[in-house]
Design an enzyme around this catalytic site. Structure first.
Site, PDB file in Angstrom:
ATOM      1  N   LYS A  36       0.675  -1.585   0.195  1.00  0.00           N
ATOM      2  CA  LYS A  36       0.334   0.050   0.186  1.00  0.00           C
ATOM      3  C   LYS A  36       0.983   1.176  -0.151  1.00  0.00           C
ATOM      4  O   LYS A  36       0.566   1.560  -1.209  1.00  0.00           O
ATOM      5  CB  LYS A  36      -0.944  -0.396   0.422  1.00  0.00           C
ATOM      6  N   THR A  37       2.179   1.220   0.807  1.00  0.00           N
ATOM      7  CA  THR A  37       3.033   2.250   0.770  1.00  0.00           C
ATOM      8  C   THR A  37       3.371   2.925  -0.808  1.00  0.00           C
ATOM      9  O   THR A  37       3.818   3.750  -0.673  1.00  0.00           O
ATOM     10  CB  THR A  37       4.162   2.247   2.220  1.00  0.00           C
ATOM     11  N   ASP A 222      -3.397   7.754   4.033  1.00  0.00           N
ATOM     12  CA  ASP A 222      -3.020   5.992   4.420  1.00  0.00           C
ATOM     13  C   ASP A 222      -4.010   5.565   5.498  1.00  0.00           C
ATOM     14  O   ASP A 222      -4.777   6.145   6.503  1.00  0.00           O
ATOM     15  CB  ASP A 222      -1.571   6.189   4.938  1.00  0.00           C
ATOM     16  N   GLN A 253      -8.244  -4.619   8.643  1.00  0.00           N
ATOM     17  CA  GLN A 253      -7.766  -4.890  10.220  1.00  0.00           C
ATOM     18  C   GLN A 253      -7.562  -2.471  10.125  1.00  0.00           C
ATOM     19  O   GLN A 253      -6.906  -2.329  11.156  1.00  0.00           O
ATOM     20  CB  GLN A 253      -5.844  -4.303   9.253  1.00  0.00           C
ATOM     21  N   ARG A 620       1.414 -11.076   9.901  1.00  0.00           N
ATOM     22  CA  ARG A 620       2.658 -10.856   9.968  1.00  0.00           C
ATOM     23  C   ARG A 620       3.425 -11.861  10.145  1.00  0.00           C
ATOM     24  O   ARG A 620       4.471 -11.271   9.543  1.00  0.00           O
ATOM     25  CB  ARG A 620       2.716 -10.385  11.294  1.00  0.00           C
TER      26      ARG A 620
END
Length: 732
Positions: A36-37, A222, A253, A620
């Protein structure tokens, strides 16, 4: 880098997101590990490279300074130019920048002061004193939460509807009004006020709003699922009719509902804007196929999802290991053994994360790591014996043993608040310094000599009597021997700890601190009782069991955590793990009532948030994921028979490798090899110990040299003993 080079490194969904057509808003549903970043920074670079926007016209908002700095650095790298023209920062940082530029229009002094959380707390305590409100009845943390909660909703005191007969709301509103008066007079602004004041600036000064609406043609957000009411309202106002919104988030999330995040904003966004392009980023670049398939199956149980299905090109990988331990000690030993195996394979300790739902779970895991000399670091928190509430309880315990312990006296003389102010403590300190005596003795002298006001003297005397009662109760030194437990025997260590914790009123004090934070403090205090139950005391001359336990706590607190750059196992709560990734992840304590947390079973929507939290924990893991639960767990001071979390059964069996199918908890025999002999002990077996005498076997745990048994001795009470050293003999 030209436009084609900018897009070459992206997959098809990422390219579609980056190239959303001008005139459209976008909602990028970015799954865990889907880049996403990368999409955000490439979108900004694409807008600038294609001429769709100038750097001056871009506003990018995220939630942490770390994320903002990373975003800014990556933009500069892509564009090979400074990012100084564009505004990239956190919500609070950008609101602060606006208020600094328009302090007069916002009704603030030029050098207005920002209050952090502690500053705000201290100011609220002052307000309570001014209004003559008792902190015990009206806890400052509760008032702080009330104020911030309403500011996050965009509500000033006059906008809050008062329900007739609601005493709490009536008092809290008085505190809110007085707090605002002082902040206004001081020129002080707290974190929640930054956003609310910036929002009100836009509402009240149309020319300021229109200036920024003309400037920021592209607004990128974001972690959109974590926005609260005022943040979303602020974004909508700034975007107006012309600004193009590019929101990146993941409804799966959203795990911060307890602190105000509104998952509903994702759905509201699609209702508020007609031309929203929804793009799903589903290719995962982090985890193996089995981990992702298991996580997909779990999260599919939640309703009202926008829906997505994570996949990877990395292959299936290993199955998820599922371990059912007898109890929390065996669970911790298993985790440590697996970590030792990982290290033996040549991997780094820092590649391992242990994730847990409650902070209190860390204690047993910490002890197991310390025992095996494995460095570790608590991420985003403190070690068990370093936590403030644990230090408070230990201070009471130390003071009950030694009245001349000045640090302990200072720590708890007014904790919980009992009306002993700073001036009174200063008087005690001054006399202690002048006479060369302890604070305790100085306090006694000041009371005897009437050196304190009547109110202060009564408060200090009640504290002294409380500690004397504690000492008498647990050490048997009072006129009536209260050191006996309900069965007439001497108090065991855990009973002593529990007794002092209850007398101190710390649990009632933290109950007033609403929400997860207060609950975590209570759980930690209850876990301290469990620590006492499991403490193995080896008698030494000159120290009793409580003294040995306090020394143990001090030494454990003094053990240095692995530093930022050191190779240590990472330990953290699941909430702290969001945004991180590790090759090997342990997800421990998956039991009903613990995870999902008991509180989630009673509140609508909370169970789904707990499931999202489990999904975050699972995703994770990059290579290996180990899930564990215990059949019996001593936690929060109580021993409970548990059942595996519903989340375990919601993962399809095809993705699970059950490490060991345990026998029944009540299995009748326990065997331990000792000096190549095999000894059998049955629950209920009568045993003899050279020091403690005869007793009955109540429980057992572990195997091999570290196996332990719980024996209730006729004279010495209940003890946990390591079989390798106890030399127990069967009777009959």
């Amino acid at each position: 880098m030209d436009v084609s080079d900018l897009l070459n490194s992206l997959n098809s969904a990422q390219r579609e997101a980056v190239c959303v057509s001008p005139g459209h808003h976008a909602l990028i549903l970015a799954g865990a590990g889907s880049g996403k970043t990368r999409v955000l920074v490439h979108r900004i670079a694409w807008l600038i490279r294609t001429g769709a926007a100038s750097p001056y016209g871009v506003l990018a908002v995220t939630f942490t300074n770390k994320a903002a700095n990373e975003m800014r650095g990556r933009i500069e790298e892509l564009l090979a130019m400074p990012a100084s023209g564009m505004w990239v920062g956190t919500f609070h940082g950008i609101a602060h920048r606006l208020l600094r530029a328009h302090y007069q229009e916002a009704g603030l002094p030029q050098g207005f002061q920002i209050l952090d959380s502690d500053d705000q707390y201290r100011l609220i305590r002052r307000v309570l004193r001014e209004l003559d409100l008792d902190e015990k009845q009206w806890p400052p943390r509760q008032m702080q939460g009330f104020i911030n909660r309403h500011k996050d909703r965009g509500e000033r005191p006059d906008q809050i509807k008062v329900h007739q007969g609601d005493l709490f709301q009536d008092v809290a509103l008085k505190v809110y009004r007085r707090y605002e008066e002082i902040c206004r007079r001081r020129g002080a602004v707290d974190f929640a006020e930054l956003l609310l004041r910036a929002y009100e600036l836009f509402l009240s000064r149309r020319e300021v709003l229109e200036h920024y609406q003309r400037r920021f043609s592209h607004i990128l957000i974001d972690e959109f699922q974590d926005t609260n009411t005022i943040q979303y309202a602020w974004i909508k106002l700034l975007a107006g009719d012309r600004g193009e919104l590019f929101a990146v988030g993941d409804d799966d999330q959203s795990i911060y509902g307890w602190r105000g995040a509104q998952i509903e904003n994702i759905h509201q966004y699609q209702r508020d804007y007609a031309n929203v392009e929804l793009i799903r980023l589903e290719q995962n670049y982090r985890s193996t196929g089995n981990i992702l398939n298991a996580a997909n199956a779990l999260i599919a149980k939640n309703a009202d999802r926008l829906g997505k299905n994570l996949w990877t090109e990395y292959g299936e990988g290993e199955l998820i290991k599922l371990y059912g331990a007898f109890n929390e000690l065996e669970e911790a030993r298993y985790v440590v053994e697996q970590i030792e195996g990982w290290i033996a394979e040549g991997h780094a300790r820092s590649e391992v994360a242990i994730l847990y739902r409650s902070n209190a779970q860390s204690r047993v895991l910490e002890e197991a790591l310390l025992y095996r000399s494995i460095p570790y670091r608590i991420y985003g928190g403190m070690r068990f014996f370093e936590r403030a509430e644990i230090k408070d309880a230990l201070a009471y315990l130390r003071l009950s043993m030694n009245r001349d312990d000045d640090p302990s006296f200072e720590r708890v003389v007014n904790t919980p608040p009992r009306g002993i102010g700073a001036r009174t403590v200063d008087n005690i300190r001054e006399l202690a310094r002048d006479r060369g005596i302890s604070l305790w003795r100085a306090a006694e002298e000041l009371i005897a000599s009437k050196g304190l006001t009547a109110r202060a003297a009564n408060a200090v005397d009640s504290f002294i009597q409380l500690v004397e009662q504690m000492a008498g109760d647990v050490q048997g030194s009072s006129d009536v021997d209260m050191s006996l437990n309900d069965e007439g025997g001497q108090m065991d260590l855990h009973e002593q700890i529990d007794h002092i914790v209850q007398l101190s009123n710390l649990i009632e004090h933290f109950k007033k601190e609403k929400g997860e934070r207060g609950q975590a403090r209570i759980e930690n205090l209850e876990e301290l009782v469990s620590a006492g139950r499991q403490f193995e005391f080896e008698e030494e001359e000159g120290i009793d069991e409580l003294g040995a336990f306090l020394a143990h706590a001090a030494l454990e607190a003094g053990e240095r955590q692995a530093g930022e750059g050191e190779d240590g196992v990472q330990m953290m709560t699941l909430h702290s793990a969001k945004g991180l990734e590790f090759p090997l992840v342990f997800l421990v304590g998956l039991e009903e009532g613990l995870f999902p947390h008991q509180m989630s079973l009673d509140e609508p929507g909370r169970l789904e948030e707990e499931r999202r939290l489990c999904y975050v924990g699972m995703t994770r893991a990059r290579e290996r994921l180990v899930i564990s639960y215990a059949e019996v767990r001593r936690l929060y001071g109580q021993e409970k028979y548990t059942r595996p979390s519903r989340f375990v059964s919601e993962i399809p069996a095809e993705f699970i490798d059950e490490v060991r199918i345990r026998g029944q908890v009540s299995q009748p025999l326990y065997r331990v090899p000792e000096e190549e002999q095999s000894h059998e002990f049955s629950l209920g077996q009568r045993l003899f110990h050279a020091k403690f005498g005869e007793g009955t076997l109540l429980d057992f745990e572990g195997s091999g040299a570290q196996a332990r048994v719980q024996v209730k001795f006729d004279r010495a009470g209940t003890k946990w003993l390591v079989l390798a050293y106890a030399k127990l003999e069967r009777i009959g």
